[in-house]
Design a protein around this motif. Structure first.
Motif, short mmCIF file in Angstrom:
data_model
loop_
_atom_site.label_atom_id
_atom_site.label_comp_id
_atom_site.label_asym_id
_atom_site.label_seq_id
_atom_site.Cartn_x
_atom_site.Cartn_y
_atom_site.Cartn_z
N SER A 84 0.86 -1.18 0.00
CA SER A 84 0.00 0.00 0.00
C SER A 84 0.90 1.23 0.00
O SER A 84 1.78 1.37 0.86
CB SER A 84 -0.91 0.00 1.23
OG SER A 84 -1.76 1.13 1.23
N GLN A 113 2.82 3.19 3.02
CA GLN A 113 2.59 2.46 4.26
C GLN A 113 3.63 1.36 4.46
O GLN A 113 4.20 0.84 3.49
CB GLN A 113 1.19 1.81 4.24
CG GLN A 113 0.05 2.80 4.09
CD GLN A 113 -0.08 3.72 5.29
OE1 GLN A 113 0.32 3.39 6.40
NE2 GLN A 113 -0.64 4.91 5.05
N PRO A 131 -11.24 -5.83 6.38
CA PRO A 131 -11.05 -4.56 5.67
C PRO A 131 -12.20 -3.57 5.80
O PRO A 131 -11.98 -2.38 6.05
CB PRO A 131 -10.86 -4.99 4.21
CG PRO A 131 -10.30 -6.36 4.31
CD PRO A 131 -10.97 -6.98 5.51
N ALA A 132 -13.43 -4.03 5.64
CA ALA A 132 -14.57 -3.11 5.69
C ALA A 132 -14.74 -2.50 7.07
O ALA A 132 -15.26 -1.39 7.21
CB ALA A 132 -15.84 -3.84 5.27
N LYS A 155 -11.10 0.06 7.75
CA LYS A 155 -10.49 0.93 6.75
C LYS A 155 -10.48 2.41 7.15
O LYS A 155 -9.62 3.16 6.70
CB LYS A 155 -11.18 0.76 5.40
CG LYS A 155 -12.66 1.17 5.38
CD LYS A 155 -13.24 0.95 3.99
CE LYS A 155 -14.71 1.36 3.93
NZ LYS A 155 -15.27 1.17 2.57
N ASN A 156 -11.43 2.83 8.00
CA ASN A 156 -11.46 4.23 8.41
C ASN A 156 -11.23 4.41 9.90
O ASN A 156 -11.46 5.51 10.44
CB ASN A 156 -12.82 4.85 8.04
CG ASN A 156 -13.06 4.85 6.54
OD1 ASN A 156 -12.17 5.18 5.76
ND2 ASN A 156 -14.26 4.47 6.14
N TYR A 161 -3.57 -0.72 14.42
CA TYR A 161 -3.83 -0.30 13.04
C TYR A 161 -4.38 1.12 13.01
O TYR A 161 -4.94 1.63 14.00
CB TYR A 161 -4.80 -1.27 12.35
CG TYR A 161 -6.16 -1.36 13.01
CD1 TYR A 161 -7.18 -0.47 12.69
CD2 TYR A 161 -6.43 -2.35 13.95
CE1 TYR A 161 -8.43 -0.55 13.30
CE2 TYR A 161 -7.67 -2.44 14.56
CZ TYR A 161 -8.67 -1.55 14.24
OH TYR A 161 -9.90 -1.63 14.83
N GLY A 194 -6.38 3.60 9.96
CA GLY A 194 -6.86 3.74 8.59
C GLY A 194 -6.77 2.46 7.79
O GLY A 194 -6.53 2.48 6.59
N GLY A 195 -6.95 1.33 8.47
CA GLY A 195 -6.91 0.05 7.79
C GLY A 195 -5.52 -0.49 7.53
O GLY A 195 -5.37 -1.53 6.89
N GLN A 196 -4.48 0.18 8.05
CA GLN A 196 -3.11 -0.25 7.85
C GLN A 196 -2.47 -0.64 9.18
O GLN A 196 -2.65 0.05 10.19
CB GLN A 196 -2.27 0.87 7.22
CG GLN A 196 -2.78 1.33 5.87
CD GLN A 196 -2.70 0.26 4.81
OE1 GLN A 196 -1.79 -0.56 4.81
NE2 GLN A 196 -3.65 0.26 3.88
#
Length: 219
Positions: free
Chosen positions: A90, A93, A134-135, A138-139, A157, A159-161
């Motif tokens: 990504s 990231q 993921p869903a 992610k935010n 984590y 922001g989904g990372q």
């Protein structure tokens, strides 16, 4: 924390863990496709800092080797004895690298072949669980806690990372067993955690945690 590793005082042999499966395959002599999930005990994780060259697998191997030497000094196994699995890249990231002992991979493939089965894939437990999220993440900012036996893998984590990982001792007897800040727990044993933070129906104390992978719908 850029790495997460199991304790180094136990062997990497998984023969004992495969005893039940071997007995079942002997009793059901049919051909199967096996998807292996490798737990915390047998995987080291490294978080490779962002670099434009992370798109190159050769560079990722070199960087992982350097981080391993820096962060895992005194390891019972040299870097050359691991197989690497890289998470998708990504932009901007860090990239997660999972190190699985080559002897573990060879043993799993050998067990499957002895029983006329094919190994479709060999995936670290973190990858299997994370891919189901993921869903949800992610935010958000938070922490995934992966519990296996007497270990807990804490995955922060944003922001989904994934931004950090660490392994710590775990015990149901310790209160609180689950540290503050955990937003998702796998498998779900803590009755105090909100329903939204549980990735599968809560397990009873005597339930086999391996069933949780199917219960959370990751397959």
């Amino acid at each position: 924390m850029n790495s997460a590793a199991p304790d180094t005082d136990d062997t990497h042999s998984i023969a004992a863990a495969l005893t039940g499966l071997t007995e079942w395959l002997q009793a059901h002599p049919l051909r199967y496709v096996i998807e292996w999930v490798i737990g915390i005990d047998h995987v080291r994780y490294l978080l490779l800092p962002w670099d434009e060259r992370l798109s190159s697998e050769a560079f990722c191997h070199t960087l992982a080797g350097a981080l391993f030497a820096q962060q895992c000094a005194g390891s019972d196994m040299p870097f050359s004895m691991y197989e690497l699995r890289f998470a998708p890249l990504s932009f901007g990231q860090p990239r997660l690298a999972a190190l699985i002992p080559s002897e573990v991979v060879a043993e799993l493939i050998a067990v499957a072949r002895r029983h006329g089965c094919r190994s479709r894939q060999i995936t670290p437990a973190l990858g299997v669980v994370w891919d189901s999220l993921p869903a949800r993440v992610k935010n958000d900012t938070g922490m995934l806690a992966l519990v296996e036996g007497q270990r807990m893998l804490r995955v922060a984590y944003n922001g989904g990372q994934i931004i950090s990982l660490s392994v710590q001792p775990y015990s149901n007897e310790r209160k609180p067993a689950i540290p503050a800040g955990v937003t998702y727990l796998f498998p779900s044993r803590d009755m105090t955690l909100s329903t939204s933070g549980k990735l599968a129906p809560a397990l009873a104390p005597d339930d086999d945690p391996r069933f949780a992978y199917a219960l959370c719908g990751v397959f």
